[in-house]
Design an enzyme around this catalytic site. Structure first.
Site, mmCIF file in Angstrom:
data_model
loop_
_atom_site.group_PDB
_atom_site.id
_atom_site.type_symbol
_atom_site.label_atom_id
_atom_site.label_comp_id
_atom_site.label_asym_id
_atom_site.label_seq_id
_atom_site.Cartn_x
_atom_site.Cartn_y
_atom_site.Cartn_z
ATOM 1 N N HIS A 271 12.645 21.547 23.341
ATOM 2 C CA HIS A 271 13.356 21.902 22.016
ATOM 3 C C HIS A 271 13.830 20.800 21.225
ATOM 4 O O HIS A 271 14.087 20.244 21.333
ATOM 5 C CB HIS A 271 14.995 22.384 22.537
ATOM 6 C CG HIS A 271 15.625 22.857 21.507
ATOM 7 N ND1 HIS A 271 15.418 23.332 20.752
ATOM 8 C CD2 HIS A 271 17.118 22.493 20.924
ATOM 9 C CE1 HIS A 271 15.998 24.188 19.674
ATOM 10 N NE2 HIS A 271 17.145 23.134 19.744
ATOM 11 N N ASP A 273 14.760 19.776 17.312
ATOM 12 C CA ASP A 273 15.003 19.867 15.851
ATOM 13 C C ASP A 273 14.019 19.591 14.954
ATOM 14 O O ASP A 273 13.913 18.357 15.172
ATOM 15 C CB ASP A 273 16.624 19.226 16.078
ATOM 16 C CG ASP A 273 17.795 20.423 17.247
ATOM 17 O OD1 ASP A 273 17.457 21.410 17.333
ATOM 18 O OD2 ASP A 273 17.860 19.480 17.796
ATOM 19 N N ASP A 383 18.527 28.692 20.939
ATOM 20 C CA ASP A 383 18.926 27.211 19.793
ATOM 21 C C ASP A 383 20.394 28.295 18.771
ATOM 22 O O ASP A 383 21.165 26.739 17.976
ATOM 23 C CB ASP A 383 19.021 25.824 20.440
ATOM 24 C CG ASP A 383 20.278 24.870 19.641
ATOM 25 O OD1 ASP A 383 21.228 25.259 20.469
ATOM 26 O OD2 ASP A 383 19.915 23.841 19.300
ATOM 27 N N HIS A 589 17.372 25.713 12.486
ATOM 28 C CA HIS A 589 18.898 25.987 12.873
ATOM 29 C C HIS A 589 19.608 24.869 12.307
ATOM 30 O O HIS A 589 21.165 24.889 13.183
ATOM 31 C CB HIS A 589 19.064 26.900 14.062
ATOM 32 C CG HIS A 589 18.715 26.158 15.573
ATOM 33 N ND1 HIS A 589 17.505 26.187 15.687
ATOM 34 C CD2 HIS A 589 18.597 24.945 15.519
ATOM 35 C CE1 HIS A 589 17.045 25.850 16.945
ATOM 36 N NE2 HIS A 589 17.964 24.627 16.798
#
Length: 1012
Positions: A271, A273, A383, A589
């Site tokens: 993951h 970001d 997330d 996000h």
């Protein structure tokens, strides 16, 4: 006493094992080690290409030398040779080991490096727990590589504690001159394979033995085997005795899992970001580092499968690292590197508009289909900070069958009751949903995590498996060799669930088959995350930019499509796609929620500004073409309802102005605004002490409970500054200054100007009434200088509302205003898009906004019940941006008296899409598309993504009730399509000119119109 003695004995064995691992086994994992020569070139500032980075003078870099200002890049040249005296048989397993001076064991949050060959080909990355590069060379072989070393700042946690000043998080210019890392050396090493294997064996067995759920007999058998292993392991000759030690563990390692054990599909993941504690430009490099690691691992591990979401990250690789992208594409074709999610980025789902979520799939699925011929069958959002109830319908219409997440495990108050279940959206659409039972997207496949997943899983009775995403994430890194070894050892062993490597689709296909018989539980509506409520309000400028981008994109597509259809103008397809992709990226996000460093939000503000200018130009160009040549005024807007003489989505010449009037006067110490609909009285302190609705005869405010109050609170959350608003903020009210200046506008306009002071900040407001409808407009300008404080604009309406309705994507969500249950109590801060409405069934009021998302609604007991609606205007978190939101802001609020949500829907579009004028020959513009029906909103008009020139029209039901819709596109054949603009299986064939159909509550319908 016997049990205590047994526990003590078990503890002693584990402690003995831990010391042996720490002092004996791990130090013996390397057979040979030889230093290499390193020299460096500091380029400073923004990253440069391989050619530029490796060109120029180099200086020696020795162990202990400092390197790298925060955010700088240093190019390191590594050279040497494999010692000729090394054993030829083992030297072929040599590895390049480079330690950049890693300061913690946290991957992705400190220095990182990318290794290149001398011809500029990407090899793989360097990170704290993964900084060796396999060489496969013999004794005497030359070694020469380049390393692009990034001096990314080291962070410990999200409370603001870090190893460098927070100012270093702003940009490389603000980082200061201090070099923050010390080089720890480069070596060629040869691992001791049998000792490495022993280390993996004991890691697995220790984890099983110490898991709470492990059977007592199983634990004792493992501990006995460990004692036997330690008895033959010679600390003075670990390599020579490792094989014998491993043999003592064979029996307990090969005992199979219980027949009823669940199966966990271990999906490689990283993951990443798209921005957070690093800028967007650094994310591009993080992707290259991680993906190079992944494809390298795949070469030696054909069973390894890696799931990668976010088409944006693939697109970055295609643009910036074409050779690496070729390797990725090859791995995609083999089924090892699996695109998932179908979205442009893993976006926030609370705040993006419905059309934005649609375009996440249009852009994401479109990229994956063009590049790889793959349509992602699942949504992948582990997330995001809660999940909108509009998502099931949008996902299903975009081709997805399944939804994967995990963030709801972070709930502070209430546990989600299921891990595998059916999620029903606000319109009734359903999607099979799975939340990983390991409660993280960064698993390392350790026995502790696998055991936790097995014990935590809530749906054993109906489902036999789950997904475990493994690999270092957030800052990137991905899976490691060690994780793969852990997964293989846990494949089928007593005391743990079974583990298999695979793709998410393998799990979901089996779960879907099981669901046919299981009749899984259903969760209806939004999944509200009981945490991170501050993200609805942090970084107000980013949120304003997002809202304006969404509104302008809608308008630009409408008028560009109209100009194309009506006048044959070229449609700016590429430019609109580029702006949409940037808008979607900025909805990631940790960007739109306001939880990134100041560098990220400065970039977002700049990008939003550039895109606003570009969209305004597209609109102006289209209107110039449509208006023709002349000096007559053409008035247009993009509202979905007729207003002020303007047909929906069309334009007329010189519309008649409304004949209603607004008056303003001073009466005693009050200022009074009047229309035929309303009377508003503003007190000397700037509050609204009366709002009289002439239609009902009721006043919505009183001197005892005035509207337009400014509430200032201390805002110091327990954990995550920019992320959280905790309930205790309500107990910490900061007294306002109390001084106010209220006056009638000097320029003769019927407006009241209010100036107030709150804390160290100044608030200026202009209040007006709409002449032709029951609307109060408030423009609030704040010069904000508060830290760890929160500002709310409050309106305690004299309405006894048991629920509130808040706009969400393509509809609204109804929430109780009471706190009967812990679930209700947890919703003390809620998200709304452009409006929030409360009503007692006779009189209702909506609070409409132009850029805010955070709200709270509460029933206030007094002599009569009040329903207070508050907008959260500003916060002042210190982390990760200590200057968050300092300075000037402008907010537009509209109070609308409307008994139901219809008035709120109308006014939200009116505020989003103001009237525009153009000079021309007086011609009127007929709408290219129209929609009719109570509550039917014509939201989107554009040309098709495939460049055919077909017209795409999207409508939805907005009031939350069944209705009959009629969609009209004159001179065209109409077919119903999905969100990816493909004809639906249920489509009955082309219909000429207009399509009539029944819509259920909040249903989205998209049609494609082709001219005859």
């Amino acid at each position: 006493m016997t049990e205590i003695r047994q526990q003590d004995a078990s503890t002693q064995i584990v402690r003995r094992l831990d010391r042996a691992v720490r002092e004996v086994i791990r130090p013996a994992r390397i057979r040979y080690r030889s230093p290499l020569t390193v020299s460096a070139r500091r380029v400073g500032g923004e990253p440069v290409s391989f050619a530029d980075g490796t060109r120029g003078d180099l200086t020696p870099l020795a162990v202990g030398d400092s390197w790298g200002r925060a955010w700088d890049t240093v190019w390191m040249h590594v050279s040497g040779a494999v010692p000729g005296e090394w054993d030829a048989r083992t030297a072929v397993a040599a590895e390049l080991e480079i330690d950049l001076g890693f300061t913690t064991a946290q991957s992705g949050f400190q220095a990182e490096g990318l290794v290149y060959t001398t011809d500029g080909s990407v090899v793989r990355a360097l990170s704290p727990l993964n900084h060796r590069v396999p060489l496969q060379v013999g004794p005497g072989a030359a070694i020469e590589y380049w390393v692009e070393a990034a001096a990314n700042p080291t962070l410990n946690n999200a409370h603001g504690t870090n190893l460098i000043p927070l100012a270093h998080l702003g940009s490389w210019e603000s980082a200061g001159e201090e070099e923050i890392y010390r080089f720890a050396g480069a070596h060629v090493v040869v691992p001791e394979a049998e000792v490495v294997a022993l280390a993996h064996d004991v890691d697995l067995l220790r984890g099983i033995a110490t898991n709470d759920g492990t059977d007592v007999r199983r634990r004792d058998l493992i501990l006995a085997a460990i004692e036997r292993m330690l008895a033959v392991l010679d600390p003075t000759d670990v390599p020579g005795t490792a094989a014998a030690a491993r043999e003592r563990l064979t029996a307990v390692l090969t005992t199979p899992a219980h027949a009823s054990a669940m199966t966990l599909t271990a999906v490689g993941h990283a993951h990443i970001d798209s921005a957070w504690l690093w800028p967007l430009r650094e994310t591009i490099r993080k992707c290259a580092r991680t993906f190079s690691n992944v494809v390298t691992l795949m070469e030696d591990n054909p069973d390894f499968v890696f799931a990668c979401s976010s088409a944006q990250q693939f697109a970055w690789m295609k643009e910036h690292y074409p050779d690496l992208y070729t390797r990725i594409s090859d791995a995609v074709a083999r089924g090892q590197f699996v695109p998932v999610g179908g979205m442009w980025v893993e976006s926030d789902t609370n705040m993006p508009s419905g059309e934005s979520l649609v375009r996440q799939f249009v852009a994401g699925q479109g990229f994956f289909m063009r590049e790889f011929g793959i349509e992602c069958p699942e949504v992948w959002l582990p997330d995001s900070f809660g999940y909108t109830g509009a998502f099931p319908q949008i996902a299903r219409l975009a081709g997805a069958h399944w939804f994967f997440g995990q963030k709801m495990s972070w709930n502070r108050s209430n546990r989600m009751p299921h891990h595998t279940f059916t999620w029903e959206g606000i319109d009734g659409s359903r999607i099979l949903t799975h939340f990983t039972p390991v409660d993280t997207y960064n698993s390392d496949l350790s026995p502790v995590e696998l055991g936790y997943a097995h014990g935590n899983f809530a749906d054993h009775a109906d489902f036999s498996g789950g997904i475990v995403p493994f690999g270092y994430g957030d800052g990137g890194g991905g899976p490691t060799r060690e994780m793969l070894e852990a997964g293989r050892r846990a494949a089928d062993v007593e005391g743990l669930p079974r583990v298999r490597f695979g793709a998410p689709s393998e799990f979901f296909a089996e779960a879907e088959a099981e669901a046919q018989d299981a009749d899984p539980a259903t969760w209806t509506g939004e999944m509200y995350l009981e945490l991170h409520r501050g993200t609805y309000s942090s970084q107000a400028r980013t949120k304003y930019g997002n809202r304006r981008a969404e509104a302008l994109l809608r308008e630009a597509e409408l008028w560009a499509a109209t100009a194309s259809v009506r006048a044959g103008a070229a449609y700016p397809q590429e430019e609109l796609a580029r702006i949409w992709e940037r808008t979607l990226l900025l909805q990631f996000h940790d960007i739109l929620p306001g939880s990134s460093i100041s560098w990220v939000h400065a970039d977002a503000e700049r990008m939003h500004g550039e895109d606003r200018d570009a969209l305004e130009q597209i609109i102006a160009d289209a209107l110039d073409i449509l208006a023709g040549t002349g000096e007559q005024t053409l008035t247009v807007n993009g509202a979905p309802f007729p207003r002020a003489g303007i047909p929906p989505l069309g334009g007329v010449a010189e519309p008649a102005p409304p004949n209603q009037q607004v008056s303003v006067e001073r009466s005693g110490d009050r200022h009074v605004l009047r229309t035929s609909h309303l009377e508003l009285q503003v007190a000397a302190d700037g509050t609204f002490v009366e709002l009289l609705d002439h239609a009902s005869g009721r006043s919505l405010f009183s001197p005892d409970a005035p509207g337009n109050t400014l509430d200032l609170h201390q805002d110091i959350p327990t954990d995550w500054d920019a992320w959280d608003i905790d309930a205790h903020y309500r107990e910490l009210t900061v007294p306002a200054d109390g001084t106010a200046e209220v006056r009638i506008a000097d320029d003769g306009t019927p407006a009241v100007h209010i100036t107030r002071t709150v804390g160290a900040s100044r608030v200026e407001q202009v209040v007006t009434l709409a002449p032709d409808r029951p609307v109060v407009d408030i423009v609030t300008e704040v010069d904000w200088h508060e830290r760890q404080r929160l500002l709310k604009l409050a309106h305690p309406f004299r309405i006894d509302a048991r629920t509130s309705a808040a706009e969400t994507q393509f509809g609204h969500v109804v929430r109780p205003t009471h706190e009967n249950t812990s679930w209700d109590e947890a919703r003390f801060e809620i998200v709304a898009h452009r409006w929030l409405h409360v009503s007692d069934g006779v009189v209702g009021a909506a609070v409409v906004n132009d850029s805010t998302y955070g709200h709270d609604v509460a029933r206030l007991p007094a002599q009569e019940y009040l329903t207070q609606v508050r907008q959260t205007l500003l916060r002042g978190p210190l982390y990760p941006d200590p200057e968050s939101d300092q300075g000037r802001h402008t907010f537009r609020t509209r109070l609308v008296l409307t008994p139901d949500v219809s008035g709120a829907v109308d006014e939200a579009y009116d505020m989003d899409t103001p009237l525009r004028t153009a000079r021309g020959d007086g011609r009127e513009i007929a709408p290219v598309a129209q929609a009719f029906g109570d509550g039917v909103v014509l939201h989107t008009v554009k040309l098709a993504e495939d460049g055919t020139g077909d017209l795409i029209v999207r409508v939805h039901e907005a009031y939350g009730r069944p209705t009959r819709a009629r969609i009209v596109v004159n001179g065209a054949q109409i077919r119903q399509v999905d969100l990816l603009e493909r004809v639906l299986d249920s489509d009955a064939g082309p219909v000429a000119d207009q399509l009539e159909l029944d819509l259920h509550a909040f249903q989205i319908v998209t049609v494609r119109a082709r001219a005859h």
